[in-house]
Write a protein that holds these residues in place. Structure first.
Motif, PDB file in Angstrom:
ATOM      1  N   GLY A 139      24.278  43.081  46.987  1.00 46.36           N
ATOM      2  CA  GLY A 139      25.507  42.405  46.610  1.00 46.36           C
ATOM      3  C   GLY A 139      26.535  43.289  45.961  1.00 46.36           C
ATOM      4  N   VAL A 140      26.411  44.610  46.127  1.00 48.25           N
ATOM      5  CA  VAL A 140      27.386  45.536  45.553  1.00 48.25           C
ATOM      6  C   VAL A 140      28.551  45.681  46.521  1.00 48.25           C
ATOM      7  N   HIS A 141      29.728  45.264  46.128  1.00 53.75           N
ATOM      8  CA  HIS A 141      30.939  45.336  46.947  1.00 53.75           C
ATOM      9  C   HIS A 141      32.117  45.660  46.032  1.00 53.75           C
ATOM     10  N   GLY A 142      33.267  45.890  46.629  1.00 53.02           N
ATOM     11  CA  GLY A 142      34.475  46.098  45.846  1.00 53.02           C
ATOM     12  C   GLY A 142      35.238  47.330  46.263  1.00 53.02           C
ATOM     13  N   PRO A 143      36.439  47.493  45.721  1.00 50.11           N
ATOM     14  CA  PRO A 143      37.310  48.604  46.135  1.00 50.11           C
ATOM     15  C   PRO A 143      36.688  49.980  45.951  1.00 50.11           C
ATOM     16  N   ALA A 144      35.943  50.193  44.874  1.00 48.13           N
ATOM     17  CA  ALA A 144      35.382  51.539  44.654  1.00 48.13           C
ATOM     18  C   ALA A 144      34.414  51.907  45.761  1.00 48.13           C
ATOM     19  N   LEU A 145      33.520  50.952  46.119  1.00 50.00           N
ATOM     20  CA  LEU A 145      32.566  51.238  47.193  1.00 50.00           C
ATOM     21  C   LEU A 145      33.281  51.355  48.526  1.00 50.00           C
ATOM     22  N   ASP A 146      34.284  50.511  48.762  1.00 53.95           N
ATOM     23  CA  ASP A 146      35.057  50.612  50.004  1.00 53.95           C
ATOM     24  C   ASP A 146      35.701  51.988  50.128  1.00 53.95           C
ATOM     25  N   GLY A 147      36.282  52.472  49.024  1.00 56.38           N
ATOM     26  CA  GLY A 147      36.905  53.789  49.061  1.00 56.38           C
ATOM     27  C   GLY A 147      35.913  54.882  49.351  1.00 56.38           C
ATOM     28  N   VAL A 204      32.479  49.130  40.339  1.00 58.61           N
ATOM     29  CA  VAL A 204      32.010  48.380  41.499  1.00 58.61           C
ATOM     30  C   VAL A 204      31.414  47.075  40.978  1.00 58.61           C
ATOM     31  N   LYS A 205      31.834  45.971  41.513  1.00 58.88           N
ATOM     32  CA  LYS A 205      31.405  44.668  41.000  1.00 58.88           C
ATOM     33  C   LYS A 205      30.100  44.247  41.668  1.00 58.88           C
ATOM     34  N   ASP A 216      42.137  45.415  55.405  1.00 66.98           N
ATOM     35  CA  ASP A 216      40.950  46.165  54.979  1.00 66.98           C
ATOM     36  C   ASP A 216      41.370  47.584  54.582  1.00 66.98           C
ATOM     37  N   GLY A 217      41.215  47.902  53.313  1.00 68.18           N
ATOM     38  CA  GLY A 217      41.616  49.219  52.835  1.00 68.18           C
ATOM     39  C   GLY A 217      40.888  50.345  53.524  1.00 68.18           C
TER      40      GLY A 217
END
Length: 789
Positions: A120-128, A173-174, A219-220
Motif C-alpha cells: 500500500g505504499v503510493h504517492g508522489p515520492a514513489l512515483d517520482g 511516501v504515504k 500521471d506525473g
C-alpha cells in the motif's frame, strides 16, 4: 561507549535510562546530520547501532547518509534491517528502492517497487522514483557557446532522492494512501519505456511516452517519461511544457527539474532556468548539477562573479567531476580569463580524456595566451588529434577518381545561423550554388534556426541537422552521402564535430573560417587561408594541415542599410576619440592598462567602448580604467544594439584601438567600412593578425604595430596627424571596394579553384601540399590585388 546525559534521572529505571540515552544520541546525530557534519553523524549512528543493532531510525538515517555519500551498496542492508522491523515504513521503502537503483541493482529495485505497492505504499515520492528508474541514463548535452567557444563536457545527472536525514511530512511516501489504478496500470508500460530508453531506441520510447500521456494525462510519471524522451531527441519547446506539467505532480523530482533548467538554458530562457536551479538548490544544497547549470545560466545573464561562484561551488562539491571542472573553465574562458581557465580545463581532460568539448576549450584558451610559444601550441593541438584519431581512415572510398567531374562539397558547423561564421560563409555560398560543377551539402550541428539558416538552406543540395547523431553515426552519414571534400567551419570552437571528422569520412577534409589555428588532426588535409594572413612559408610549421592561400580568406559583405561615412569627429570636437567595439571578453585588464598609457599621454582624449550589455559591464571596465588613473568621465559606453545603430556609433570615433592577443576581425572590417582605421598589435600567430590582415588589404600598414611600445607610439602619433586621419576616413570605402575580401565572387572563385586543385591531386594519388589558388583570369568585378601570393 555511548555518551551519557549529565542531567539527574535517578528516578529512571536502568532500562528507561538506557532508552533515554539512546534517544539523546539519536537527537544529537540527527542534528549533526542536518548541520552537514556527516562524519560526526555517522559515528553517532554507528554508536547507537552498536548498542541496538535493530534500531529502525538509526539504520534508516545511516543508510540515507551512505547513499548521499555515494555508497548505496553499503546502505542496502541497513534499509533492509529497518524494513524488517517496520515493513510499512513508506520513506524507508523509498530510500531502499533508491539505494538499489543507485547501486546498479535495477531488477532488484523493480521487485522492491512491486513489494512496496503490495504493502500500500503510493504517492508522489514513489512515483517520482519509479519515473527516474524508467530513464536510467539521461545525460546533459554539450553546452552551446554564446561566443566563439563555450563548450562544457557531457555530464551525467545524479539525483539523491533522500537528500535529508528524514523526509518532511509533505515529502513522505504515504503508506496509508489508497492505491491508484492509473499508477498501477502504467507501471508495466513505464518499465517498457525504460527498456526502450536504455537501449537508445529513442523514437520508440518517445512514441510509447506519448501514448502513456494520452492514456494517463494526469500521471506525473507518464508526463516525466515524455519529458525526458523529448529532452533526448532535442524537442526542447515541447519538453519545457511537458516538464512543467509533470512537476505539478512531482515537485520533488530534482532530476526532472534539472533537465528542465538545462532545457530553458538551451532555449535562452535564462531567468526561468535560474529559478529552476535555485529551487533545486533550496531542496538539495549539495546538488552538483544545479550549481553547475546555474553558473552557466548566470554567465549568460552576464552576472559574471555569481557565475564563477556557482561553478566553483559545483567543483567544491564534486572535485573529480569533469563536467563541474569543465564548466568552471568554460565560464572563466568566456569572461576573458584564459590563463585562469586553462588549469581547470586541463584538469577536466585529465579526469576524462575523452571530453573532446573541454579539450577544444582548452586549446582555444591556450590560443588566447600570447605567452605560449607556437611550438607549444602545435604540440597541444597534436595531442587532441592523437587522442581522438583512434579509428583508422577507410582504406578505400567509393568516390569516383574522376578529376573533372562535379564535386559533392560538405560543410559541417554548429554556427549556420546569425553568427560571424555564417555571415562570412553566406556570400560565398550564394555564388558557389550557381556553379554546375559543385553540389553543396550541409551538416548543421545545432537546434536553433533563424533567417540566416533559412538563406543558407535555400542554396543547399541537401541539409541535415546532425546534432542528435553520434560521431560514428555522423561519419557514416557523410560516407553514405559520398561527400568528396568535407569542410569544417568550427575548428576548436563551440559545437564542433572534429571527433566525427577524425574518422575521415570524406577522401579530403579541410578547415576554414571558424578557428585561427590548426586543428592538430592528421585527418584534416588542408587549412583554407590567404597569402596575407599566412604568407607562404611563414606559419606553415604551426599547422598539421597544408595551407591553401586563396585570393582572400573570407569575404565581407557590408550590412544592409549602412549609414554614410561622416567627417572626422576630432575636427569639430577639438580632441581625439579612440574607440573599441570588440566583444567584451577580449577586454582584459592588461588590454585596458595599455590603452590607459595612450589616454594618459593624450589627457584631452576620450574613448568610446561599445557592445555594452548591462551596467555591470560598464562598472567593471570603468573600474579597470580608474585603477590606471583614467577618469571614467572620459569614457562613453555604447550599448549592444542593431547593426545599423552599431555602425552609426562609429561616427563618434576617430581611431579604434585593438585588443590583444586576440585581435579583431569582423569589428575591424565594420570600422574600416565606416571610415575608422584600427591600431593593432600583430604577432606571429593568426589570432594576433586578424586586424592586420584587413589593414594590409587597404594599404594601412602604418596602423600595424609589432610590440606594445610601437602600439602606444602609433596611437599617439596618428592622433596628432588629423590631416592623415581625415584623408583616410574619406577614402576608406573606396579602398575597401578595391580589395578582394569585399568581392564575394572573387572569394568564391578562389575557393572553387582550391577545391578542384585538391581533388585533382587526390585523384592522381598525390599527397596534400600547400599551394596558391590563383584565378585563371580576372573577373570583371575582381580588384587588381585578387590573386594570392
Amino acid at each position: 561507549m555511548l555518551p551519557l546525559d549529565s542531567s539527574d534521572h535517578s528516578t529512571l529505571s536502568p532500562e528507561q535510562q538506557f532508552e533515554h540515552d539512546i534517544a539523546l544520541v539519536m537527537q544529537n546525530a540527527i542534528g549533526r546530520h542536518h548541520a552537514g557534519a556527516f562524519d560526526e553523524a555517522k559515528a553517532l549512528y554507528e554508536a547507537v547501532l552498536g548498542a541496538v543493532p535493530e534500531h529502525v531510525e538509526a539504520n534508516y538515517n545511516l543508510a540515507v547518509l551512505l547513499v548521499d555519500a555515494g555508497r548505496p551498496a553499503d546502505a542496502i542492508p541497513l534499509f533492509e534491517i529497518a524494513l524488517g522491523a517496520d515493513p510499512g515504513n513508506g520513506p524507508c521503502w523509498g530510500g531502499y528502492i533508491n539505494a538499489l537503483y543507485r547501486a546498479g541493482q535495477l531488477p532488484a529495485a523493480w521487485i522492491a517497487v512491486e513489494m512496496a505497492q503490495q504493502r500500500g505504499v503510493h504517492g508522489p515520492a514513489l512515483d517520482g522514483l519509479i519515473a527516474q528508474m524508467a530513464t536510467p541514463d539521461v545525460t546533459l548535452p554539450t553546452a552551446p557557446a554564446a561566443g566563439p567557444v563555450g563548450p562544457v563536457g557531457q555530464a551525467s545527472i545524479t539525483l539523491n532522492i533522500s537528500s535529508r536525514p528524514r523526509p518532511q511530512p509533505d515529502e513522505s511516501v504515504k503508506a496509508d494512501a489508497p492505491a491508484e489504478p492509473v499508477r498501477k496500470a502504467s507501471l508495466h508500460k513505464l518499465q517498457k519505456h525504460a527498456a526502450l530508453f536504455d537501449k537508445k531506441r529513442s523514437a520508440e520510447a518517445l512514441a510509447l511516452a506519448r501514448q502513456l500521456v494520452a492514456d494517463y494525462p494526469d500521471d506525473g510519471a507518464s508526463l516525466r517519461a515524455l519529458a525526458v524522451s523529448l529532452y533526448r531527441v532535442l524537442q526542447y519547446v515541447e519538453m519545457i511544457d511537458v516538464a512543467y506539467r509533470a512537476l505539478e505532480s512531482l515537485p520533488g523530482d530534482a532530476l526532472l527539474r534539472t533537465l528542465l533548467a538545462d532545457t530553458l538554458r538551451l532555449m535562452n530562457r535564462l531567468q526561468e532556468a535560474e529559478t529552476q536551479c535555485r529551487l533545486i538548490i533550496a531542496a538539495q544544497p549539495t546538488n552538483v548539477e544545479a550549481h553547475r547549470i546555474l553558473g552557466i545560466v548566470l554567465h549568460g545573464l552576464r552576472r559574471h562573479q555569481e557565475a564563477v561562484s556557482a561553478c566553483r561551488r559545483a567543483v567544491e562539491l564534486a572535485p573529480r567531476a569533469a563536467s563541474a571542472n569543465g564548466s568552471l573553465g568554460f565560464v572563466l574562458l568566456e569572461q576573458g580569463a584564459a590563463q585562469e581557465a586553462v588549469p581547470w580545463l586541463r584538469r577536466t581532460i585529465e579526469i576524462d580524456p575523452n571530453d573532446n568539448v573541454s579539450h577544444s576549450s582548452l586549446l582555444f584558451g591556450l590560443l588566447h595566451d600570447d605567452t605560449n610559444a607556437p611550438e607549444m601550441l602545435l604540440k597541444e593541438h597534436r595531442a587532441f588529434g592523437k587522442q581522438h584519431e583512434r579509428h583508422a581512415p577507410p582504406k578505400k572510398y567509393a568516390n569516383s577518381r574522376d578529376p573533372e567531374r562535379a564535386l559533392r562539397i560538405g560543410f559541417v558547423s554548429g554556427d549556420l545561423l546569425n553568427h560571424a561564421v555564417a555571415n562570412y560563409l553566406l556570400p560565398v555560398i550564394e555564388h558557389l550554388s550557381r556553379d554546375p560543377n559543385l553540389s553543396l551539402h550541409f551538416y548543421y550541428n545545432y537546434v536553433i534556426d533563424d533567417h540566416v539558416t533559412a538563406k543558407l538552406r535555400e542554396h543547399a543540395t541537401t541539409w541535415r541537422t546532425v546534432v542528435m547523431l553520434g560521431d560514428a553515426e555522423l561519419a557514416e552519414q557523410i560516407r553514405n552521402d559520398h561527400i568528396d571534400i568535407l569542410i569544417d567551419l568550427s575548428g576548436h570552437t563551440g559545437r564542433n564535430r572534429l571527433v566525427a571528422l577524425a574518422r575521415k569520412p570524406a577522401p579530403l577534409q579541410a578547415s576554414w573560417i571558424g578557428y585561427p589555428g590548426t586543428t592538430g588532426m592528421s585527418t584534416i588535409d588542408y587549412y583554407l587561408s590567404d597569402g596575407i594572413v599566412t604568407p607562404a612559408g611563414e606559419l606553415d610549421d604551426q599547422f598539421v594541415e597544408k595551407i591553401v592561400r586563396m585570393p582572400a580568406l573570407a569575404p565581407y559583405a557590408p550590412p544592409a542599410n549602412c549609414p554614410p561615412v561622416n567627417g572626422l569627429p576630432a575636427l569639430h570636437n577639438g580632441y581625439i576619440t579612440y574607440g573599441s567595439f570588440n566583444r567584451l571578453n577580449k577586454l582584459r585588464q592588461d588590454v585596458i592598462a595599455l590603452w590607459a598609457v595612450i589616454l594618459r599621454a593624450k589627457p584631452d582624449a576620450r574613448m568610446v567602448i561599445g557592445a555594452i550589455e548591462q551596467d555591470r559591464d560598464r562598472e567593471t571596465i570603468a573600474g579597470w580604467f580608474a585603477a590606471e588613473g583614467i577618469d571614467p568621465a572620459r569614457l562613453t559606453f555604447q550599448p549592444r544594439t542593431s547593426v545599423p545603430v552599431y555602425l552609426q556609433q562609429h561616427h563618434r570615433v576617430d581611431i579604434c584601438l585593438d585588443t590583444f592577443p586576440y585581435a579583431g576581425s569582423t569589428t575591424t572590417l565594420n570600422a574600416l567600412w565606416m571610415g575608422v582605421p584600427t591600431v593593432t598589435l600583430a604577432g606571429m600567430s593568426i589570432p594576433t593578425r586578424g586586424s592586420a590582415s584587413w589593414l594590409k588589404r587597404v594599404d594601412l600598414e602604418a596602423f600595424i604595430a609589432h610590440d606594445k611600445d610601437a602600439f602606444v607610439n602609433k596611437a599617439i602619433a596618428l592622433a596628432d596627424d588629423l590631416d592623415t586621419l581625415k584623408t583616410v576616413r574619406s577614402g576608406l570605402r573606396e579602398r575597401c571596394l578595391a580589395s578582394a575580401p569585399f568581392h564575394p565572387d572573387v572569394v568564391a572563385q578562389g575557393l572553387s579553384v582550391a577545391l578542384r586543385m585538391m581533388w585533382r591531386r587526390w585523384c592522381a594519388g598525390e599527397a596534400p601540399v600547400s599551394f596558391d589558388a590563383v584565378l585563371p583570369r580576372q573577373s570583371a568585378s575582381a580588384p587588381a590585388e585578387q590573386t594570392a601570393g
